[in-house]
Design a protein around this motif. Structure first.
Motif, PDB file in Angstrom:
ATOM      1  N   UNK A  73       0.844  -1.455   0.023  1.00 39.69           N
ATOM      2  CA  UNK A  73      -0.077   0.010  -0.059  1.00 39.69           C
ATOM      3  C   UNK A  73       0.949   1.182  -0.067  1.00 39.69           C
ATOM      4  N   UNK A  74       2.181   1.138  -0.254  1.00 43.76           N
ATOM      5  CA  UNK A  74       2.900   2.364  -0.457  1.00 43.76           C
ATOM      6  C   UNK A  74       3.005   3.169   0.620  1.00 43.76           C
ATOM      7  N   UNK A  75       2.860   2.649   1.920  1.00 44.92           N
ATOM      8  CA  UNK A  75       2.970   3.551   3.199  1.00 44.92           C
ATOM      9  C   UNK A  75       4.745   3.940   3.324  1.00 44.92           C
ATOM     10  N   UNK A  85      -1.634   7.237   1.947  1.00 42.27           N
ATOM     11  CA  UNK A  85      -1.630   8.336   0.769  1.00 42.27           C
ATOM     12  C   UNK A  85      -2.802   7.853  -0.462  1.00 42.27           C
ATOM     13  N   UNK A  86      -3.467   8.760  -0.969  1.00 44.29           N
ATOM     14  CA  UNK A  86      -4.267   8.432  -1.734  1.00 44.29           C
ATOM     15  C   UNK A  86      -5.024   9.785  -2.305  1.00 44.29           C
ATOM     16  N   UNK A 138      -3.652   4.997  -2.540  1.00 45.66           N
ATOM     17  CA  UNK A 138      -2.641   4.837  -3.876  1.00 45.66           C
ATOM     18  C   UNK A 138      -2.095   3.745  -3.739  1.00 45.66           C
ATOM     19  N   UNK A 139      -1.554   3.168  -4.784  1.00 45.16           N
ATOM     20  CA  UNK A 139      -0.582   2.143  -5.043  1.00 45.16           C
ATOM     21  C   UNK A 139       0.439   2.158  -5.836  1.00 45.16           C
ATOM     22  N   UNK A 140       1.466   1.487  -5.580  1.00 44.21           N
ATOM     23  CA  UNK A 140       2.679   1.775  -6.423  1.00 44.21           C
ATOM     24  C   UNK A 140       2.355   1.399  -7.960  1.00 44.21           C
TER      25      UNK A 140
END
Length: 144
Positions: A73-75, A85-86, A138-140
Motif C-alpha cells: 500500500x506504499x506506506x 496516501x491516496x 494509492x498504490x505503486x
C-alpha cells in the motif's frame, strides 16, 4: 416527531460506536464503513482489513505495519509514524485544515479532486472529515 426521535437514535448509536473505535480497532469492515461519511474504495477497504488483521485488536497509536503492508500500500514513514496516501473526491464543505489538524497533508488539483497523506493511526477520524465524498488509496505503479 418520529423523524426527530429516529435522527436522535442514529446520532447516539453513531457516537457510541465511534467512542469504542478509539480504544482498539475492529476487523469488521462494515464498522469502518458505518462511521465513514465518505464512500470507501475497494482497495481502501482491503487496506483497512489487512491492517486490522495485522494489528490484531491493538490500538493504532503504537501499531507498526509489516513490510508486506508497507510495500503493498506504499506506506511511508515520516516523523516516526506511518502515512497512507491516496485520492479524495470532495464537495464544497471540505476544509483541508481538518486533515492538517490530524497530522495529514492535502494537495489540491481541482475543487473536487485532491491527494492526501494521513497517519494510519488517524484513519478512523480521517474518514469522518466533513466534505469527503470518496476515498481511494494509492498504490505503486508496476513496470513491466
Amino acid at each position: 416527531m418520529r423523524a426527530k426521535i429516529l435522527c436522535s437514535a442514529i446520532v447516539i448509536i453513531s457516537l457510541a460506536g465511534c467512542s469504542s473505535f478509539r480504544k482498539s480497532i475492529s476487523t469488521d469492515i462494515s464498522q469502518l464503513s458505518a462511521i465513514s461519511k465518505a464512500q470507501l474504495s475497494n482497495s481502501f477497504s482491503s487496506f483497512w482489513k489487512e491492517l486490522t488483521e495485522e494489528a490484531n485488536g491493538k490500538s493504532l497509536d503504537h501499531y507498526i505495519p509489516s513490510q508486506k503492508l508497507i510495500e503493498r500500500y506504499s506506506l511511508r514513514e515520516q516523523n516516526q509514524q506511518f502515512l497512507v496516501s491516496g485520492f479524495l473526491h470532495t464537495d464544497s464543505t471540505f476544509n483541508k485544515t481538518d486533515i492538517e489538524e490530524l497530522g495529514g497533508n492535502i494537495v489540491t488539483y481541482s475543487n473536487k479532486i485532491k491527494t492526501f497523506s494521513v497517519p494510519i493511526k488517524k484513519i478512523p477520524q480521517f474518514i469522518q472529515v466533513k466534505g469527503i465524498i470518496f476515498i481511494e488509496i494509492s498504490k505503486k505503479v508496476k513496470t513491466i
